[in-house]
Every structure is written in structure tokens, then in C-alpha cells.
Design a protein around this motif. Structure first.
Motif, PDB file in Angstrom:
ATOM      1  N   LYS A 173      40.097  38.898  22.091  1.00  0.00           N
ATOM      2  CA  LYS A 173      40.992  38.172  23.065  1.00  0.00           C
ATOM      3  C   LYS A 173      40.311  37.966  24.564  1.00  0.00           C
ATOM      4  O   LYS A 173      39.600  38.932  24.898  1.00  0.00           O
ATOM      5  N   SER A 174      41.016  37.129  25.304  1.00  0.00           N
ATOM      6  CA  SER A 174      40.578  37.032  26.677  1.00  0.00           C
ATOM      7  C   SER A 174      41.666  36.569  27.774  1.00  0.00           C
ATOM      8  O   SER A 174      42.282  35.358  27.001  1.00  0.00           O
ATOM      9  N   THR A 175      41.737  36.813  28.911  1.00  0.00           N
ATOM     10  CA  THR A 175      42.293  35.898  29.916  1.00  0.00           C
ATOM     11  C   THR A 175      41.536  35.243  30.851  1.00  0.00           C
ATOM     12  O   THR A 175      41.422  34.012  31.156  1.00  0.00           O
ATOM     13  N   ARG A 176      40.879  36.205  31.661  1.00  0.00           N
ATOM     14  CA  ARG A 176      39.983  35.950  32.591  1.00  0.00           C
ATOM     15  C   ARG A 176      38.613  34.716  31.966  1.00  0.00           C
ATOM     16  O   ARG A 176      38.232  33.807  32.654  1.00  0.00           O
ATOM     17  N   THR A 177      37.951  35.360  31.064  1.00  0.00           N
ATOM     18  CA  THR A 177      36.802  35.013  30.446  1.00  0.00           C
ATOM     19  C   THR A 177      36.998  33.312  30.210  1.00  0.00           C
ATOM     20  O   THR A 177      36.374  32.512  30.580  1.00  0.00           O
TER      21      THR A 177
ATOM     22  N   ARG B 105      31.974  35.493  22.986  1.00  0.00           N
ATOM     23  CA  ARG B 105      32.498  36.896  23.186  1.00  0.00           C
ATOM     24  C   ARG B 105      32.542  37.319  21.772  1.00  0.00           C
ATOM     25  O   ARG B 105      33.115  37.144  20.876  1.00  0.00           O
TER      26      ARG B 105
ATOM     27  N   GLN C 241      30.714  38.590  26.625  1.00  0.00           N
ATOM     28  CA  GLN C 241      30.854  39.939  26.715  1.00  0.00           C
ATOM     29  C   GLN C 241      30.566  40.272  25.138  1.00  0.00           C
ATOM     30  O   GLN C 241      30.912  39.846  24.219  1.00  0.00           O
TER      31      GLN C 241
ATOM     32  N   HIS D  84      28.227  42.689  29.706  1.00  0.00           N
ATOM     33  CA  HIS D  84      29.249  41.657  29.985  1.00  0.00           C
ATOM     34  C   HIS D  84      28.684  41.102  31.553  1.00  0.00           C
ATOM     35  O   HIS D  84      29.006  41.159  32.356  1.00  0.00           O
TER      36      HIS D  84
ATOM     37  N   GLN E 232      30.777  39.059  33.962  1.00  0.00           N
ATOM     38  CA  GLN E 232      31.624  40.036  34.648  1.00  0.00           C
ATOM     39  C   GLN E 232      30.587  40.847  35.953  1.00  0.00           C
ATOM     40  O   GLN E 232      31.055  40.878  36.857  1.00  0.00           O
TER      41      GLN E 232
ATOM     42  N   CYS F 184      37.226  45.463  36.309  1.00  0.00           N
ATOM     43  CA  CYS F 184      37.211  43.975  35.492  1.00  0.00           C
ATOM     44  C   CYS F 184      38.398  43.411  35.385  1.00  0.00           C
ATOM     45  O   CYS F 184      38.302  42.139  35.219  1.00  0.00           O
ATOM     46  N   LEU F 185      39.802  44.160  34.771  1.00  0.00           N
ATOM     47  CA  LEU F 185      40.778  43.852  34.423  1.00  0.00           C
ATOM     48  C   LEU F 185      40.679  43.354  33.047  1.00  0.00           C
ATOM     49  O   LEU F 185      39.599  42.631  32.630  1.00  0.00           O
ATOM     50  N   PRO F 186      41.410  43.457  32.075  1.00  0.00           N
ATOM     51  CA  PRO F 186      42.998  44.136  32.386  1.00  0.00           C
ATOM     52  C   PRO F 186      42.989  45.541  32.701  1.00  0.00           C
ATOM     53  O   PRO F 186      42.118  46.338  31.875  1.00  0.00           O
TER      54      PRO F 186
ATOM     55  N   ARG G 117      34.996  35.389  38.878  1.00  0.00           N
ATOM     56  CA  ARG G 117      34.537  34.772  37.481  1.00  0.00           C
ATOM     57  C   ARG G 117      34.558  33.481  37.305  1.00  0.00           C
ATOM     58  O   ARG G 117      33.864  32.834  36.626  1.00  0.00           O
TER      59      ARG G 117
HETATM   60  N1   CP Z   1      37.386  40.901  32.514  1.00  0.00           N
HETATM   61  C1   CP Z   1      37.621  40.207  31.590  1.00  0.00           C
HETATM   62  O1   CP Z   1      36.601  39.902  30.958  1.00  0.00           O
HETATM   63  O2   CP Z   1      38.553  39.684  31.345  1.00  0.00           O
HETATM   64  P1   CP Z   1      39.022  39.247  29.928  1.00  0.00           P
HETATM   65  O3   CP Z   1      38.906  39.971  28.955  1.00  0.00           O
HETATM   66  O4   CP Z   1      40.425  38.892  30.146  1.00  0.00           O
HETATM   67  O5   CP Z   1      38.264  37.771  29.665  1.00  0.00           O
END
Ligand code: CP
Length: 326
Positions: free
Chosen positions: A56-60, A108, A135, A140, A143, A286-288, A314
Motif C-alpha cells: 500500500k501507499s499514500t505518499r509514494t 515498491r 521502497q 527507501h 524517502q 516518514c508517515l504514516p 517527497r
Molecule cells: N513514507 C511513505 O513511503 O509513505 P507511503 O507508504 O504512504 O508511500
């Protein structure tokens, strides 16, 4: 646009020289400026990148998708589970075929130690387009490049003698990959920062990144040490980066791992702990983040926190990596 990195894979920061990392940081800063000032920067007009996600991912995902659009190109989002990889298609075939359709492949694959990095290196061996690591189990590098950019924006480019505390913290949500702390100890030691790593005994990092961190610190004249409490790590730190990660041997056994992690649920970054760090220190993640477990709201939303600047970077660093390599 600098063309010296065209076609180069970015699988670990260790694969790039300090000069190449500098080019990536300079390009990121330039692209940030252009984005803020609405200056068009369509360096990848009509180019395609394939974004291949095993997790899963939001930022990447969104930094790459928004980024390639702003550069004039297009991203294909591919979930490994709905592609033929789920039926066992080889990294060789995937690499050859996707690179014949477009201009870059980003992957990823971070959840299982021993798998992601070797998978992407095999794709890269057969692809004739650059492969970017979004990642893996070891690093990563997208990041940590954004993290280095954020640290430089705060403290300037000469980071020699600055102390960064990279600490384990408790999170009940899931066994987070080891790649962020490993990426941090490898990259920050190269730029002269004194890196203090803290974790409970079960949470050792992999041997290879630990070895790189030691060698990098020796070369740059920095210190690299491992301690056993958050308090020791935070003492006098300029930068604190507490986050959770899993136990290398237990990624296949989440219930066992969660049981062990509960012993250390007092490993939380709170305001009291922040007092150990310097007055002008920054809090990074790095979040979340698992709010209320890895960190209190008062810290992550407080005056030391740079997490949103870090997350924004990012975008600029992902764009730089695509623009330089594709
Ligand atoms: N920091 C980071 O890689 O965020 P995601 O997992 O949301 O992509």
C-alpha cells in the motif's frame, strides 16, 4: 536538465555517489521552486513510468503520479496482485516488456526481508530503462532523499557534526518495513551527521546496511553508534526520527511479532522525551505515523515537527529522480 544520470537505476542511495546525490538534491530544490511559482517544467513530455506496487501507499504513489503529470508525462499504476506477477511472471519478463512500453519502472516491494531488493535488481538487470526503488526490504531511497532535503532546508547544507537520533518506536498497526531506518543510517552517515541508532534488543537492523553505515561514517568522519534507549539517542540531538519497524525473522509471523512489540509500548516520542533533544531540534517521521503510540499528537503537531514539509518534499525529490533518470 542535467543529463549525466539518464538511464541510471536508483535502487539504493549506496549506488549513487555523493556528487550524484548532490545533483538530485539540487534538481529537487529547483523543481520545488518552479512548482511553487507555477513555472512550467515539462521535462518528460509524453513519457511513461510504470508504478509497480506490492504494498500500500499514500505518499509514494501520489508523489510519483502527480510528479510525472507535472513533468508532462503519464504514470500507469499497477498492483502486483492484479498483474500476472500474481501468477508467477518472472522479474526478467516483466522488466523487458514494461521497459519496451515506456521510459521508467518504479517498484515498491518492501514487506518481506530478502525479497524486494533482489526482485528489483533482477528487473533492472533485464530492463533497458531506469528502475527506481519506491521502497524495498533494505532501503527507501526516495524517502531518505526527501529527508536529507528537509534536514538541509532546516540546518543548511553543511551537516557535519549534527546529531540525528534514529529510534525504534512502538506501533500496534502492522510490522513496518526496516527500510527507512536502514536507509537513514546509510545516507546520513555519508553527509557527516553523527547517527545514533536506538532499538530494543529484538529489533536489530540487517547486517549489510549496518556495515555500510559504519563504513560511510568512517569515510565522512562522522560517528555511528547504537544505544539501547530512546533517552540516550535523543540526548543533544538536532534531529529525532523515532519510528516503528518489524523484527527481521518475524515478518511471516505477525502475531508473534506483535506480542514482542507490546513489551516496548513505552517507546513513544512525547514532549518529555523531546526535552532531551536540542531546543531547536526537529521531529521527523516518514508517515504514516501511529499517533498515540509512536508519537503523541502534541509532538507530531507541535513546534518541532517538520512532517508535512518532509512529506511535501517527497513530491519534489520523486520528480527530480524521474526527470534525471528517464
Ligand atoms: N513514507 C511513505 O513511503 O509513505 P507511503 O507508504 O504512504 O508511500
Amino acid at each position: 536538465m542535467n543529463t549525466s544520470l539518464k538511464g541510471k537505476d536508483y535502487i539504493s542511495t549506496q549506488d549513487w555517489s555523493n556528487d550524484e546525490i548532490e545533483i538530485a538534491l539540487e534538481t529537487s530544490a529547483d523543481l520545488k521552486e518552479k512548482f511553487k511559482n507555477d513555472i512550467p517544467h515539462r521535462y518528460l513530455a509524453d513519457k511513461t513510468i510504470f508504478l509497480f506496487f506490492f504494498d500500500k501507499s499514500t505518499r509514494t504513489r501520489n508523489s510519483f503520479e502527480a510528479g510525472i503529470t507535472q513533468l508532462g508525462g503519464h504514470a500507469h499504476f499497477i498492483e502486483a496482485s492484479t498483474s500476472q506477477v500474481a501468477h508467477g511472471e518472472s522479474p526478467k519478463d516483466t522488466g523487458i516488456i514494461l521497459s519496451s512500453y515506456g521510459h521508467g519502472i518504479a517498484i515498491r516491494h518492501d514487506l518481506l526481508p530478502g525479497e524486494g531488493n533482489s526482485y528489483m535488481r533482477e528487473v533492472a538487470q533485464h530492463a533497458d530503462k531506469p528502475v527506481l526503488n519506491m521502497q524495498c526490504d533494505i532501503d527507501h531511497p526516495c524517502q531518505t532523499l526527501a529527508d536529507l532535503m528537509t534536514i538541509r532546508e532546516t540546518f543548511g547544507n553543511d551537516l557535519r557534526g549534527r546529531k540525528i537520533a534514529v529510534s525504534w518506536a512502538y506501533a500496534p498497526s502492522y510490522a513496518k518495513p526496516m527500510s527507512v531506518p536502514q536507509g537513514l543510517i546509510m545516507l546520513m552517515t555519508r553527509f557527516g551527521m553523527n547517527v545514533t541508532l536506538a532499538h530494543p534488543p529484538e529489533y536489530k537492523l540487517m547486517d549489510e546496511p549496518m556495515q555500510f553505515a559504519k563504513e560511510n561514517a568512517e569515510k565522512s568522519g562522522a560517528k555511528f553508534e547504537v544505544v539501547s534507549t530512546m533517552e540516550e539517542a535523543f540526548e543533544g540531538a538536532d534531529i529525532v526520527y523515532p519510528k516503528s519497524w518489524g523484527i527481521e525473522s518475524l515478518f511471516h509471523k505477525p502475531e508473534e511479532a506483535l506480542k514482542i512489540s507490546k513489551k516496548y509500548n513505552h517507546w513513544i516520542c512525547d514532549e518529555k522525551l523531546m526535552q532531551q533533544a536540542k531546543r531547536d531540534s526537529i521531529y521527523m517521521h516518514c508517515l504514516p505515523a501511529d499517533r498515540g503510540h509512536e508519537v503523541t499528537d502534541a509532538v507530531i503537531d507541535g513546534p518541532h515537527s517538520v512532517v508535512y514539509q518532509e512529506a511535501e518534499n517527497r513530491l519534489h525529490t520523486a520528480k527530480a529522480l524521474m526527470a534525471l533518470t528517464m
